[in-house]
Design a protein around this motif. Structure first.
Motif, PDB file in Angstrom:
ATOM      1  N   ASP A  24       0.873  -1.179   0.000  1.00 10.92           N
ATOM      2  CA  ASP A  24       0.000   0.000   0.000  1.00 10.92           C
ATOM      3  C   ASP A  24       0.914   1.233   0.000  1.00 10.92           C
ATOM      4  O   ASP A  24       1.006   1.952   0.968  1.00 10.92           O
ATOM      5  N   GLU A  68     -12.123   0.066   1.834  1.00 10.10           N
ATOM      6  CA  GLU A  68     -11.676   1.300   2.495  1.00 10.10           C
ATOM      7  C   GLU A  68     -12.013   2.533   1.669  1.00 10.10           C
ATOM      8  O   GLU A  68     -11.617   3.638   2.003  1.00 10.10           O
ATOM      9  N   ASP A  78      -9.101   4.489   6.510  1.00 11.84           N
ATOM     10  CA  ASP A  78      -9.333   5.236   5.270  1.00 11.84           C
ATOM     11  C   ASP A  78     -10.821   5.383   4.965  1.00 11.84           C
ATOM     12  O   ASP A  78     -11.246   6.426   4.463  1.00 11.84           O
ATOM     13  N   ARG A 137      -7.469  11.832   7.975  1.00 12.47           N
ATOM     14  CA  ARG A 137      -7.297  10.991   9.165  1.00 12.47           C
ATOM     15  C   ARG A 137      -6.202  11.494  10.094  1.00 12.47           C
ATOM     16  O   ARG A 137      -6.136  11.100  11.252  1.00 12.47           O
TER      17      ARG A 137
HETATM   18 MG    MG Z   1      -5.841   2.124   4.362  1.00 13.53          MG
END
Ligand code: MG
Ligand code: PEP
Length: 567
Positions: free
Chosen positions: A334, A429, A453, A463
C-alpha cells in the motif's frame, strides 16, 4: 512533591524508570572542537560517513538476525541517508562555510530536515527527525561521543525529538517508557514503541528541557501525566495504579487461550495487524488467532531497490508459518499517499491520498506486483494465506489483480516452484467499494474493512488532521451504514467480512460489528484482550438490540455517547 508536566498519552500504561535523555545537545562539544584545515575537515567528514555506514550495516545485520525487521528497516533507511551522494556534496559546501566537519554535517542534514518539515504530509514531516538523527549520529562519531550507557533498571527515554535509532537499538526489557517533546503517533519512534506496547507520551513541548538525565520519573501513557522526582507518597499512589495494571495484565493473560465468543455462542476471530513476522510472536501473548493485516509495505521500506521475490518469500513464509494454522492475510503493498518509497517515483501530487497509490501502482507496475504475488503464493504452501488488495474502488480492479494472480501461478509452474492455494480479498476502504460490495462479494473470498481510510474518504475528513479530528468518528451513521452493507453483502454470498482498521480495537464498536455479522476483527495485538472481554460478556441478542437502537440514531456523537453508557 514531584515536578509535574503533561503531554498527550499515545500508548497506554503506567511506567516507572530513570530518565535516559536522548537527542542530546551537542553545543558544548562543538565549541570544544578544534577544526583543522578545510581539506582535512572534508576528509574527516567523508571518513565519518564511511565508518557510520559500516556500523549501521552491522547493527542492521544483528537486528535482522533477531528478526527485529521493523527496526532494521528504519536503520536501513538511515544508512541510505548516510550514503546519499548528494549529502557528501552538501557537507563539503557546509565545510567551506563553517570550516568544521561536525558543524558541517549537522548543518547539511538540518537543511534537508527543514525541507521535509515544510511538507504538508505528516509522514514526510516525521522523516525530518530521521534526517536529524543521521546528522547527529555522524557528528557524534566525529566528536567522539559515545552512546549513553544503560545501567541497572529500566529507562524512560526522553527527548525533544527522539531518534528512532535510539528506541530501535535498546533491548525491550530495558525501555519502560517514552516521552517526546514533539512527535506524533506516526513518528517512527512511536511506531516502534507501539509494536512493543511501551507506554508513551508525546507533545510535552519545551517543558521537556526541565528533565535531567537519571531523574526518577513516573509516566501515565493514558492520561499523559509525567511526574519527575516523585515523592514517596506519590510513588505509592502510582504503585496502586501499577498494581491494578499488573492485575489487569494477569486477568487478560487468563483470557489468552479463551475464544472471543458471546454468552450465547457467537464467535468472532480476533487477529492481529503486523508489520513483520516477529510481530506474530508478540501477538500470540495476547491470544491473537492469526493475522488479519500484514502491512507488506514494511517489507518494501528502508530498501534501495524493489525487494527480490526470494527475499519477500522468506518474510511471508515466516509470517504464515508463525500463524500455525490460522489465516495470515498479507496485503499487497500500500505505497503512495502517506507511505512513499524512494525507488517508486510517484511525482508531486496535489492530493496524494487520492492519487497514484496502492493497487493503482501495483496494476501498472508488473515489475513490482509479480514478484510480490509469486512470493505470497509460494508462502501459501506453508500454511493458510490470504492476499488482500488495498484501495480497490471497482470490480475491474479486483478482476485485473485476480488475473495477475493466475499469471503468477503459471509463471511459478514454469519455474518449477511450488505454491499453495490462497484466499483472495480486498480492503473495503473506499466508499465506492463499500457501496459496490453486493457485486464485489460475488468475486472475492473476503472483505476486510479498513476504517482508517473508509472514515476519511466517506466523511472527507483527513485521518491525520488534529484540527478536524472531532469529525473523524467511526460511529458516524454514514460510515456505519457502509460497514453494515459490506458485512451483509459478504454474508449473503457466503463470503466472510472482517475489519482491520482501528475501529476494530474499540470494544463498543466490536459489539455492533458482531451484531452486524462480522466474522473477524484484526487489531494491534495489545488491544485484543479488552475486545475479547467485551464480546465474552454480552449475548448476541443483547448486541442486536443495541445495534437496532444505534441504527435508528441520527448523529455519530449521540451514538458514541450512548455506547459509552452501556459499557
Ligand atoms: Mg488504508
Ligand atoms: C485502513 O485504512 O483502515 C487500514 C487498515 O490501512 P492503513 O491504516 O494501512 O491505511
Amino acid at each position: 512533591m514531584a515536578e509535574k508536566m503533561k503531554g498527550k498519552g499515545v500508548i497506554a500504561g503506567v511506567a516507572v524508570g530513570k530518565i535516559m535523555l536522548a537527542g542530546q545537545n551537542l553545543d558544548g562539544y562543538l565549541k570544544d572542537y578544534k577544526p583543522k584545515k578545510k581539506a582535512e575537515e572534508k576528509k574527516i567528514a567523508a571518513d565519518a560517513l564511511v565508518a557510520v555506514a559500516a556500523k549501521l550495516v552491522s547493527t542492521i545485520e544483528d537486528l535482522n538476525k533477531k528478526d527485529m525487521k521493523e527496526q532494521a528497516a528504519i536503520l536501513e533507511a538511515h544508512r541510505m541517508m548516510v550514503e546519499d551522494p548528494a549529502m557528501s556534496g552538501a557537507i563539503d559546501e557546509q565545510v567551506d562555510k563553517s570550516g568544521s566537519a561536525p558543524r558541517a554535517v549537522l548543518d547539511a542534514y538540518e537543511s534537508q530536515a527543514q525541507v521535509f518539515e515544510q511538507m504538508e504530509d505528516e509522514y514526510f514531516r516525521g522523516r525530518a527527525v530521521d534526517m536529524r538523527d543521521v546528522g547527529k549520529r555522524i557528528a557524534k562519531y566525529i566528536l567522539g561521543i559515545k552512546e549513553p550507557e544503560i545501567g541497572e533498571g529500566k529507562v524512560i527515554v526522553a527527548g525533544q525529538e527522539i531518534e528512532p535509532s535510539v528506541i530501535a537499538g535498546l533491548p525491550s526489557d530495558k525501555i519502560a517508557g517514552v516521552i517526546l517533546g514533539q512527535g506524533s503517533t506516526t513518528s517512527h519512534a512511536i511506531i516502534i514503541a507501539k509494536t512493543r506496547a511501551i507506554p508513551s507520551i508525546v507533545g510535552v513541548g519545551d517543558a521537556i528541557e526541565k528533565i535531567a538525565d537519571g531523574d526518577p520519573v513516573i509516566i501515565d501513557g493514558e492520561t499523559g501525566e509525567i511526574l519527575i522526582r516523585p515523592s514517596d507518597e506519590e510513588r505509592a499512589a502510582y504503585d496502586v495504579k501499577i498494581k491494578k495494571q499488573e492485575e489487569l495484565k494477569a486477568h487478560y493473560a487468563q483470557l489468552r487461550a479463551l475464544p472471543a465468543v458471546t454468552s450465547d455462542g457467537v464467535k468472532v476471530v480476533l487477529a492481529c495487524n503486523i508489520g513483520s513476522p516477529a510481530d506474530v510472536d508478540a501477538a500470540k501473548d495476547y491470544g491473537a488467532e492469526g493475522v488479519g493485516l500484514f502491512r507488506s509495505e514494511f517489507v518494501f521500506m528502508g530498501k534501495t531497490d524493489i525487494p527480490k521475490e526470494e527475499d519477500q518469500f522468506k518474510e511471508y513464509k515466516a509470517a504464515v508459518e508463525k500463524c500455525a494454522g490460522h489465516l495470515c492475510v498479507i496485503r499487497t503493498m500500500d505505497i503512495g499517499g502517506d507511505k512513499p518509497l524512494p525507488y517508486i517515483q510517484v511525482g508531486t501530487e496535489e492530493n496524494p491520498f487520492l492519487g497514484y497509490r496502492a493497487i493503482r501502482i501495483s496494476l501498472q507496475r508488473r515489475d513490482l506486483f509479480m514478484p510480490q504475488l509469486k512470493a505470497i503464493l509460494r508462502a501459501g504452501k506453508f500454511g493458510k494465506a490470504g492476499i488482500m488488495f488495498p484501495m480497490v474502488i471497482n470490480v475491474a480492479e479486483f478482476k485485473a489483480a485476480q488475473a495477475m494472480v493466475e499469471e503468477a501461478k503459471v509463471e511459478l509452474v514454469h519455474e518449477g516452484k511450488e505454491y499453495g492455494e490462497v484466499q483472495l480479498g480486498i480492503m473495503v476502504e473506499t466508499p465506492a467499494a463499500a457501496v459496490m460490495t453486493p457485486v464485489l462479494a460475488k468475486y472475492v473470498d473476503f472483505f476486510s474493512i479498513g476504517t482508517n481510510d473508509l472514515v476519511q474518504y466517506t466523511l472527507a475528513v483527513d485521518r491525520g488532521n488534529a484540527q478536524i479530528s472531532y469529525l473523524y468518528n467511526h460511529f458516524n451513521p454514514a460510515v456505519l451504514r457502509l460497514i453494515k452493507r459490506t458485512i451483509e453483502s459478504a454474508n449473503k454470498e457466503g463470503k466472510w467480512a472482517g475489519m482491520c482498521g482501528e475501529m476494530a480495537s474499540d470494544p463498543n464498536a466490536a459489539i455492533l460489528l458482531m451484531a452486524m455479522g462480522i466474522k473477524e476483527l484484526s487489531m494491534s495485538a495489545p488491544s485484543i484482550p479488552k475486545v475479547k472481554e467485551r464480546i465474552r460478556n454480552i449475548s448476541s441478542a443483547k448486541a442486536k438490540e443495541i445495534l437496532d437502537k444505534v441504527m435508528e440514531m441520527e448523529d455519530g456523537d449521540e451514538i458514541k455517547k450512548y455506547l459509552a453508557t452501556i459499557g
